[in-house]
Design a protein around this motif. Structure first.
Motif, short mmCIF file in Angstrom:
data_model
loop_
_atom_site.label_atom_id
_atom_site.label_comp_id
_atom_site.label_asym_id
_atom_site.label_seq_id
_atom_site.Cartn_x
_atom_site.Cartn_y
_atom_site.Cartn_z
N LEU A 4 0.85 -1.19 0.00
CA LEU A 4 0.00 0.00 0.00
C LEU A 4 0.89 1.25 0.00
CD1 LEU A 4 -2.92 1.07 0.19
CD2 LEU A 4 -2.68 0.99 2.67
N PRO A 5 0.74 2.12 -1.00
CA PRO A 5 1.55 3.35 -1.03
C PRO A 5 1.25 4.24 0.17
CG PRO A 5 0.53 2.94 -3.18
CD PRO A 5 -0.10 1.99 -2.20
N ASP A 6 2.17 5.16 0.47
CA ASP A 6 1.97 6.05 1.61
C ASP A 6 1.41 7.41 1.20
OD1 ASP A 6 4.15 7.13 0.38
OD2 ASP A 6 5.47 7.01 2.13
N ASN A 7 0.93 7.51 -0.05
CA ASN A 7 0.42 8.76 -0.56
C ASN A 7 -0.76 8.47 -1.49
OD1 ASN A 7 0.08 11.04 -2.35
ND2 ASN A 7 2.05 11.79 -1.59
N TRP A 8 -1.86 9.19 -1.31
CA TRP A 8 -3.06 8.95 -2.12
C TRP A 8 -2.80 9.16 -3.61
CZ3 TRP A 8 -7.02 6.36 -0.44
CH2 TRP A 8 -7.33 6.36 0.92
N ALA A 35 -10.35 11.27 -0.89
CA ALA A 35 -9.17 11.23 -0.02
C ALA A 35 -8.20 12.36 -0.35
CB ALA A 35 -8.48 9.87 -0.14
N LEU A 36 -8.02 12.63 -1.63
CA LEU A 36 -7.14 13.74 -2.03
C LEU A 36 -7.69 15.07 -1.52
CD1 LEU A 36 -6.25 12.58 -5.64
CD2 LEU A 36 -4.65 12.81 -3.71
N GLY A 42 -2.54 12.17 4.59
CA GLY A 42 -2.49 10.71 4.52
C GLY A 42 -2.75 9.99 5.83
N LYS A 43 -3.39 10.66 6.79
CA LYS A 43 -3.67 10.02 8.08
C LYS A 43 -4.59 8.81 7.92
CE LYS A 43 -3.22 13.68 11.50
NZ LYS A 43 -3.96 14.38 12.56
N HIS A 44 -5.60 8.92 7.07
CA HIS A 44 -6.52 7.81 6.87
C HIS A 44 -5.81 6.65 6.17
CE1 HIS A 44 -10.33 9.52 8.28
NE2 HIS A 44 -9.82 10.67 7.88
N LEU A 45 -4.92 6.97 5.27
CA LEU A 45 -4.15 5.94 4.58
C LEU A 45 -3.27 5.17 5.57
CD1 LEU A 45 -3.89 4.82 1.77
CD2 LEU A 45 -2.10 6.49 1.31
#
Length: 102
Positions: A4-8, A35-36, A42-45
């Protein structure tokens, strides 16, 4: 399986990712757009990547109260007023784009 990437901005719609917790997750294009808009840091990610946690005082995934959904993201502090909801489809936690303020 891709991590899973760390950025939307790096997430592709309907691609299956492997979270740190071992969950398979995917995101609809609508979820990525939301999300963007609402999760620039990126807290939810990070919460999604962490996986399921107990609901009190933790960042991660908790049980969703929305009908037809299984889990929702939970973050603390700024940005913590929104939740991204997901449902399991064939063993993959899919985020179709439902965002609530609880």
């Amino acid at each position: 399986m891709e991590a899973l990437p760390d950025n939307w901005a790096n997430i592709q719609p309907d691609t299956i990712y492997l979270s740190i917790s071992g969950l398979l997750v995917s995101f609809a294009n609508e979820q990525i757009k939301l999300a963007l808009k609402y999760d620039r840091k990126g807290k939810h990610l990070k919460a999604i990547d962490k996986g399921q946690v107990s609901p009190r005082g933790n960042v991660g995934l908790v049980t969703s109260q929305e009908s037809g959904y299984d889990l929702k993201s939970k973050v603390l502090g700024k940005g913590g007023d929104r939740r991204f909801h997901a449902k399991f489809i064939d063993g993959i936690l899919h985020f179709p784009g439902l965002v609530t303020e609880h």
